[in-house]
Write a protein that holds these residues in place. Structure first.
Motif, PDB file in Angstrom:
ATOM      1  N   ASP A   1       0.810  -1.207   0.000  1.00 55.17           N
ATOM      2  CA  ASP A   1       0.000   0.000   0.000  1.00 55.17           C
ATOM      3  C   ASP A   1       0.841   1.255   0.000  1.00 55.17           C
ATOM      4  N   GLU A   2       1.929   1.238   0.814  1.00 54.30           N
ATOM      5  CA  GLU A   2       2.725   2.456   0.916  1.00 54.30           C
ATOM      6  C   GLU A   2       3.866   2.406  -0.091  1.00 54.30           C
ATOM      7  N   SER A   3       4.395   3.563  -0.405  1.00 53.62           N
ATOM      8  CA  SER A   3       5.547   3.615  -1.295  1.00 53.62           C
ATOM      9  C   SER A   3       6.814   3.601  -0.457  1.00 53.62           C
ATOM     10  N   LEU A   4       7.831   2.896  -0.931  1.00 55.59           N
ATOM     11  CA  LEU A   4       9.094   2.832  -0.200  1.00 55.59           C
ATOM     12  C   LEU A   4      10.167   3.538  -1.001  1.00 55.59           C
ATOM     13  N   SER A   5      11.168   4.077  -0.331  1.00 56.96           N
ATOM     14  CA  SER A   5      12.230   4.715  -1.110  1.00 56.96           C
ATOM     15  C   SER A   5      13.150   3.632  -1.673  1.00 56.96           C
ATOM     16  N   GLY A   6      13.714   3.917  -2.836  1.00 58.14           N
ATOM     17  CA  GLY A   6      14.628   2.970  -3.470  1.00 58.14           C
ATOM     18  C   GLY A   6      13.936   1.912  -4.298  1.00 58.14           C
ATOM     19  N   VAL A   7      12.648   2.096  -4.562  1.00 59.64           N
ATOM     20  CA  VAL A   7      11.928   1.088  -5.356  1.00 59.64           C
ATOM     21  C   VAL A   7      11.281   1.772  -6.557  1.00 59.64           C
ATOM     22  N   SER A   8      11.421   1.196  -7.729  1.00 58.62           N
ATOM     23  CA  SER A   8      10.725   1.741  -8.896  1.00 58.62           C
ATOM     24  C   SER A   8      10.255   0.592  -9.777  1.00 58.62           C
ATOM     25  N   ILE A   9       9.297   0.885 -10.632  1.00 56.38           N
ATOM     26  CA  ILE A   9       8.758  -0.139 -11.540  1.00 56.38           C
ATOM     27  C   ILE A   9       9.090   0.249 -12.983  1.00 56.38           C
ATOM     28  N   SER A  10       9.611  -0.708 -13.753  1.00 56.65           N
ATOM     29  CA  SER A  10       9.895  -0.451 -15.166  1.00 56.65           C
ATOM     30  C   SER A  10       9.068  -1.383 -16.020  1.00 56.65           C
ATOM     31  N   ALA A  11       8.717  -0.890 -17.208  1.00 59.95           N
ATOM     32  CA  ALA A  11       8.028  -1.759 -18.169  1.00 59.95           C
ATOM     33  C   ALA A  11       9.081  -2.238 -19.154  1.00 59.95           C
ATOM     34  N   THR A  12       9.334  -3.533 -19.149  1.00 62.78           N
ATOM     35  CA  THR A  12      10.370  -4.077 -20.014  1.00 62.78           C
ATOM     36  C   THR A  12       9.753  -5.112 -20.950  1.00 62.78           C
ATOM     37  N   LEU A  13      10.593  -5.716 -21.767  1.00 64.81           N
ATOM     38  CA  LEU A  13      10.133  -6.768 -22.666  1.00 64.81           C
ATOM     39  C   LEU A  13      11.002  -7.983 -22.458  1.00 64.81           C
ATOM     40  N   GLU A  14      10.391  -9.138 -22.301  1.00 67.77           N
ATOM     41  CA  GLU A  14      11.155 -10.383 -22.304  1.00 67.77           C
ATOM     42  C   GLU A  14      10.703 -11.100 -23.551  1.00 67.77           C
ATOM     43  N   GLY A  15      11.566 -11.182 -24.541  1.00 69.62           N
ATOM     44  CA  GLY A  15      11.125 -11.723 -25.823  1.00 69.62           C
ATOM     45  C   GLY A  15      10.123 -10.737 -26.395  1.00 69.62           C
ATOM     46  N   MET A  16       8.923 -11.213 -26.703  1.00 75.73           N
ATOM     47  CA  MET A  16       7.893 -10.318 -27.236  1.00 75.73           C
ATOM     48  C   MET A  16       6.919  -9.907 -26.145  1.00 75.73           C
ATOM     49  N   ARG A  17       7.153 -10.405 -24.925  1.00 78.68           N
ATOM     50  CA  ARG A  17       6.151 -10.185 -23.888  1.00 78.68           C
ATOM     51  C   ARG A  17       6.458  -8.975 -23.046  1.00 78.68           C
ATOM     52  N   PRO A  18       5.509  -8.060 -22.899  1.00 79.10           N
ATOM     53  CA  PRO A  18       5.743  -6.940 -21.993  1.00 79.10           C
ATOM     54  C   PRO A  18       5.673  -7.446 -20.556  1.00 79.10           C
ATOM     55  N   LEU A  19       6.505  -6.864 -19.724  1.00 81.66           N
ATOM     56  CA  LEU A  19       6.633  -7.362 -18.365  1.00 81.66           C
ATOM     57  C   LEU A  19       6.939  -6.173 -17.465  1.00 81.66           C
ATOM     58  N   LEU A  20       6.210  -6.058 -16.360  1.00 83.24           N
ATOM     59  CA  LEU A  20       6.555  -4.985 -15.432  1.00 83.24           C
ATOM     60  C   LEU A  20       7.398  -5.571 -14.321  1.00 83.24           C
ATOM     61  N   ILE A  21       8.544  -4.960 -14.077  1.00 80.22           N
ATOM     62  CA  ILE A  21       9.426  -5.505 -13.058  1.00 80.22           C
ATOM     63  C   ILE A  21       9.774  -4.438 -12.029  1.00 80.22           C
ATOM     64  N   GLU A  22      10.178  -4.931 -10.883  1.00 81.28           N
ATOM     65  CA  GLU A  22      10.485  -4.016  -9.799  1.00 81.28           C
ATOM     66  C   GLU A  22      11.993  -3.939  -9.610  1.00 81.28           C
ATOM     67  N   THR A  23      12.526  -2.717  -9.548  1.00 83.58           N
ATOM     68  CA  THR A  23      13.948  -2.538  -9.262  1.00 83.58           C
ATOM     69  C   THR A  23      14.089  -1.998  -7.852  1.00 83.58           C
ATOM     70  N   GLN A  24      14.991  -2.600  -7.100  1.00 81.09           N
ATOM     71  CA  GLN A  24      15.263  -2.088  -5.762  1.00 81.09           C
ATOM     72  C   GLN A  24      16.686  -1.590  -5.726  1.00 81.09           C
TER      73      GLN A  24
END
Ligand code: TYD
Ligand code: MG
Length: 455
Positions: A288-311
């Motif tokens: 629920d809350e946002s934390l510092s040092g965390v972001s979400i990127s929209a990437t592609l694995e092969g042809m599939r879009p994928l949202l991943i979390e970077t810490q």
């Protein structure tokens, strides 16, 4: 007594030579030649399982006259595998699956065998005993009363089983354990792999039965045995992932019947591998809350879009040389991003330890996540959280410019689908006319991003 006949083979490409040579004349690798005993019988073993062809000899035919229809695909229960194969299994095709020990190759193919209901499947294992495989099969929640198990390594005996059983699908676990009686060298040697794989391929082509071969990989991650094996088969799949994480990715590196851009995602559970059809939802930690040092990127694995979390974690370096550590993202690229932050945005990264981690144990090579990585690093540096409704898409250039990425539309749609409210992206993307409901913030330089996010 017949003279023992030996030949030297290149471990890398499978080239042969009568004498030992230091450098392979075919692939130019050094020190790859090994001596192997070969002794072929004169008998015409090639036609072991050839069906009667009524004496008709083959002759060249016009491509236009070949009837279509025999490329009908067998659709498997496993949707991820279907996708990776390019829409199902092609009859008579030979598929090689490679992967590290313990990654789940045997589990995956046993699952495929058990899910292939109402068809006769022959699972050949040279690695495990019947009771070991039975134990594994009991963990998997599928049952197929037509799945036969054969713990045998001799291809002559296997050939006999093919004739007796006439299976609809064959799984060989693994190609390195098979041996042909016609050759004297040990199982797993180059001449054995060439011969036994050749026999499996002939069986597949002559009877139209699809065959899966499991292959071991060497320390440097390539498939063991000659590269030739990869040339011989129709499809090469890699099963990868971190053994300590639950996610596995099935990727095709060669496919004669489909694109190599598709990937399949699985999760290893107590009861076998589960297909993951909506990967983004599980790769992002729900909170629920946002934390510092965390972001979400929209990437592609092969042809599939994928949202991943970077810490990211940025903290003052205690020792003289700051540490840089990266999990799932190229460490050199991380260093480059830090240098850009230092030079173009004036952040004192030189005095900080920086750790970056891609959640879920994934390895991302797409440069389109640069912007998300930068956002996570600066968020940790400033101790200011980023809203968890924001996704980032963009490659960062050396002068701090934010560059366009491929397949932007798919990435934005994926973020929109998962309920994100804003996407930060490069101004230089060619956006389609398509109206997105999600808010798009276009930026050209890193400074703009940092001003917008952290003021
Ligand atoms: P395995 O298929 O034997 O790997 P490979 O053939 O690639 O060497 O799988 C090994 C791992 O999978 C093993 O460490 C245990 C795990 N596993 C599960 O977590 N759940 C299961 O239901 C099964 C069958 C295996
Ligand atoms: Mg195995």
């Amino acid at each position: 007594m017949a003279k023992v006949q030996t030949t030297f083979f290149c471990r890398n490409c499978g080239a042969s030579s009568a004498k030992w040579v230091g450098k392979c004349p075919a692939c130019n690798e050094w020190n790859t030649f090994v001596e192997e005993v070969i002794h072929k019988e004169k008998a015409d073993y090639k036609s072991t399982w050839k069906k009667e062809n009524n004496g008709i000899s083959k002759k060249p035919i016009l491509i236009n006259e070949i009837e279509k229809g025999n490329e009908m695909r067998i659709v498997l229960k496993d949707l991820e595998l279907n996708r990776v194969l390019g829409g199902g299994l092609v009859p008579g095709s030979v598929i090689l699956i490679g992967g590290e020990p313990g990654i789940g190759k045997s589990t995956l193919l046993l699952q495929v065998a058990l899910q292939f209901q109402k068809h006769k499947v022959l699972y050949i294992s040279g690695e495990e005993s019947e009771s070991q495989i039975k134990m594994r099969a009991e963990r998997i929640p599928f049952a197929n009363e037509n799945c036969f198990l054969f713990t045998e390594t001799s291809t002559q005996k296997i050939g006999k089983a093919f004739k007796d059983l006439e299976p609809d699908l064959v799984v060989v676990d693994s190609i390195q354990t098979l041996q042909s009686d016609l050759i004297d060298s040990t199982p797993g040697s180059i001449s054995q792999i060439k011969e036994t794989a050749g026999e499996m391929i002939r069986f597949a082509k002559e009877t139209g039965t699809p065959v899966f071969l499991i292959g071991h990989i060497t320390k440097d991650g390539t498939l063991a045995g000659p590269k030739l094996l990869e040339h011989m088969v129709d499809t090469v799949l890699q099963f990868e992932g971190d053994r300590h994480h639950v996610y596995r990715i099935l990727r095709s590196t060669k496919n004669r019947f489909g694109s190599t851009n598709e990937i399949g995602i699985y999760e290893m559970q107590g009861g076998g591998l589960r297909e993951v059809s909506n990967p983004s939802e599980i790769l992002i930690t729900q909170r629920d809350e946002s934390l510092s040092g965390v972001s979400i990127s929209a990437t592609l694995e092969g042809m599939r879009p994928l949202l991943i979390e970077t810490q990211a974690l940025v903290s003052t370096a205690v020792y003289g040389t700051p540490q840089r550590n990266s999990n799932g993202y190229d460490a050199k690229r991380l260093n480059m991003l830090l240098a850009i932050l230092e030079k173009k945005c004036g952040l004192r990264m030189g005095l900080q330890d920086v750790f970056v981690n891609i959640a879920g144990g994934l390895r991302i090579e797409d440069p389109g996540i640069d912007l998300g990585i930068i956002a996570a690093i600066v968020s940790s540096y400033e101790s200011m959280p980023i809203s968890n409704k924001i996704a980032f898409i963009g490659e960062v250039g050396l002068s701090g410019e934010v560059r366009a990425v491929s397949r932007i539309e798919q990435r934005i749609s994926e973020a929109e689908k998962l309920g994100f409210e804003t996407v930060y992206l490069s101004k230089f993307n060619k956006l389609p006319a398509h109206n997105f409901k999600i808010k798009l913030v276009e930026i050209t330089k890193l400074e703009e991003l940092l001003n917008l996010l952290f003021g």
